[in-house]
Motif scaffolding. Structure first.
Motif: not given
Length: 80
Positions: A57-78
């Protein structure tokens, strides 16, 4: 093989209903009026499905921009 950046841009553009050219490192909830709270939830679900991950849920709420989405995805080894 399609790269992750293109895959993510396509996913974001499709969910938000905007042109692919509108998605870049400046894209955020602040400057895309199509990106409202309902579409944000749809975006989270679509990204989870496309990339085969499950976000907190925390990651979902952090994704407020395209760069932040990429940052969250990098936490999943993407990688981007």
């Amino acid at each position: 093989m399609i790269n992750n950046e293109i895959l993510l841009k396509n996913t974001v553009a499709k969910v938000l209903g905007v042109n692919l050219d509108d998605i870049n490192d400046d894209s955020s909830m602040d400057n895309l009026h199509e990106w409202d709270s309902v579409k944000h939830l749809n975006l989270v679900l679509a990204i989870e499905e496309v990339f085969g991950i499950s976000m907190t849920e925390e990651q979902s709420l952090e994704m407020l921009s395209f760069p932040l989405i990429k940052l969250v995805l990098s936490e999943h080894n993407i990688n981007f």
